[in-house]
Design an enzyme around this catalytic site. Structure first.
Site, PDB file in Angstrom:
ATOM      1  N   SER A   1       0.858  -1.184   0.000  1.00 36.30           N
ATOM      2  CA  SER A   1       0.000   0.000   0.000  1.00 36.30           C
ATOM      3  C   SER A   1       0.895   1.234   0.000  1.00 36.30           C
ATOM      4  O   SER A   1       2.002   1.206  -0.534  1.00 36.30           O
ATOM      5  CB  SER A   1      -0.946  -0.022   1.206  1.00 36.30           C
ATOM      6  OG  SER A   1      -1.808   1.091   1.166  1.00 36.30           O
TER       7      SER A   1
ATOM      8  N   TYR B   1      -4.831   7.467  -7.124  1.00 33.54           N
ATOM      9  CA  TYR B   1      -3.789   6.659  -6.498  1.00 33.54           C
ATOM     10  C   TYR B   1      -4.131   6.404  -5.032  1.00 33.54           C
ATOM     11  O   TYR B   1      -4.011   5.276  -4.541  1.00 33.54           O
ATOM     12  CB  TYR B   1      -2.434   7.363  -6.604  1.00 33.54           C
ATOM     13  CG  TYR B   1      -1.299   6.628  -5.928  1.00 33.54           C
ATOM     14  CD1 TYR B   1      -0.832   5.425  -6.440  1.00 33.54           C
ATOM     15  CD2 TYR B   1      -0.707   7.137  -4.771  1.00 33.54           C
ATOM     16  CE1 TYR B   1       0.202   4.737  -5.812  1.00 33.54           C
ATOM     17  CE2 TYR B   1       0.330   6.463  -4.146  1.00 33.54           C
ATOM     18  CZ  TYR B   1       0.793   5.255  -4.666  1.00 33.54           C
ATOM     19  OH  TYR B   1       1.806   4.579  -4.043  1.00 33.54           O
TER      20      TYR B   1
ATOM     21  N   LYS C   1      -4.700   2.735  -3.080  1.00 24.10           N
ATOM     22  CA  LYS C   1      -3.907   2.272  -1.944  1.00 24.10           C
ATOM     23  C   LYS C   1      -4.773   2.072  -0.697  1.00 24.10           C
ATOM     24  O   LYS C   1      -4.478   1.212   0.143  1.00 24.10           O
ATOM     25  CB  LYS C   1      -2.764   3.255  -1.677  1.00 24.10           C
ATOM     26  CG  LYS C   1      -1.725   3.297  -2.797  1.00 24.10           C
ATOM     27  CD  LYS C   1      -0.929   2.010  -2.859  1.00 24.10           C
ATOM     28  CE  LYS C   1      -0.948   1.284  -4.148  1.00 24.10           C
ATOM     29  NZ  LYS C   1      -0.134   0.074  -4.186  1.00 24.10           N
TER      30      LYS C   1
END
Length: 367
Positions: free
Chosen positions: A199, A244, A248
């Protein structure tokens, strides 16, 4: 009191996120363990997505040196074969290339390493990868969901029409994990298999609620970008860094779901990790990256860590004794070897389950 508690929790999360970002300026935050300290992994079978570069390569090298059977799962067979040769020769990777230490320290047990084709942006490729792996192996000790895309331009989509970042980082990995889950769950109860998802501290930039599912599906009115054309942001698509962030956030959600469903029963260990600020080709979409590599390579160690250091959290989580590993199952690790503070909304099990179920529904559409 509830409001003040919420504010305090959010502030504490932001402070922890900054200090444990892996940024070298926080010089006191450094690993007390090296991937070279990995215990003997003889007899173990390991699958690393994106194992041809960056932290994935460092992870594959570490397990190979410890005697494991390692599968590098990636799209490009030529690059994979280059990586395999470098692994066999003990090559240590960096943003500017490989170095080959003369003294290997006598620790290498020389496992085996193989390529297996996987394109996480194509669910059909994920299916084929899983099928091939199941033909080759009857066990899987560790699955590293390591590969990923960061800050790719808006307007890029997977083969099935999902935003490239979420489709690759979350949906592709979810499908791979799900298809290999029976194998992962077949390990002896005393030695449960482990799933390590990469992550990022960037998960803090996800939209309210974690994932805006509407934003990750290409709208029918969005143009299909052809080679040579400039990508354009889709109608519902988030800006690249928000996209993004939610990808994550989704990776942590997957790790937590696996723990809630199987880890609490002792059948599986799942962990999400933040590798830190690492010098890898993950930053290839950033405009400054090529200039730093060409004109200021000395800047890289000032603002980033090496891939070997970036791999510390995931290799450590994958190899510590089972008793200790059970304590970190379902957690989010930050630099270095520390249980970090995930964004507060990741404590909501309903939201976590929603991510897994949504991914399940998408997979059924293309099965």
């Amino acid at each position: 009191m509830g409001f003040l508690s919420t504010i305090f929790t959010w502030i504490w999360f932001q402070l922890d996120l900054i200090v444990h970002s892996g940024f070298p300026v926080f010089f006191w935050v450094r690993p007390k363990w090296s991937i070279d300290d990995i215990p003997d992994q003889s007899g173990k079978v390991v699958l690393v997505t994106g194992g041809n570069s960056g932290t994935g390569y460092a992870t594959a090298l570490s397990f190979y040196n410890a005697g494991a059977k390692v599968y590098i799962a990636c799209r490009n067979e030529e690059l994979a074969k280059e990586a395999i040769e470098n692994i066999k020769n003990g090559g240590i990777n960096s943003l500017t290339g490989f170095t080959y230490p003369k003294d290997q320290g006598g620790k290498r047990k020389n496992g085996t390493v193989e390529f297996i084709k996987l394109d996480l942006s194509d669910l059909q490729s994920v299916e084929e990868c899983a099928q091939e792996f199941l033909k080759k192996e009857d066990k899987l000790d560790v699955l590293f969901a390591n590969a990923g895309v960061m800050a790719s331009p808006e307007g890029l989509y997977t083969k099935q029409g999902y935003t490239l970042q979420f489709g690759t980082n979350v949906l592709g990995h979810h499908r791979l994990i799900n298809l290999l889950l029976p194998l992962l769950l077949s390990s002896p109860p005393a030695y449960p298999s482990r799933v390590i998802l990469t992550s990022s501290a960037g998960h803090g930039g996800a939209p309210k609620g974690g994932v805006d599912f509407k934003s990750v599906i290409r709208d029918a009115s969005d143009p299909i970008i052809k080679d040579g054309q400039q990508p354009r942001q889709g109608k519902n698509e988030k800006m690249r860094w928000v996209e993004y962030g939610q990808s994550k956030w989704g990776d942590i959600a997957l790790a937590k779901y696996l723990h809630n469903t199987y880890g609490r029963q002792g059948r599986l260990i799942s962990v999400a990790v933040h590798p830190g600020m690492v010098a890898t080709n993950l930053a290839r979409h950033l405009s400054l990256t090529p200039y730093i590599i060409k004109y200021a390579p000395w800047l890289a160690p000032v603002i980033t860590r090496t891939p070997a250091i970036g791999a510390v959290n995931q290799v450590w989580a994958a190899t510590i004794p089972e008793y200790d590993a059970r304590w970190i199952s379902g957690e989010y690790l930050v630099p270095y070897q520390k249980v970090g503070i995930a964004r507060p909304d990741l404590q909501d099990d309903k939201k976590i389950e929603e991510v897994w179920n949504w991914c399940d529904e998408q997979a059924k559409k293309w099965a």
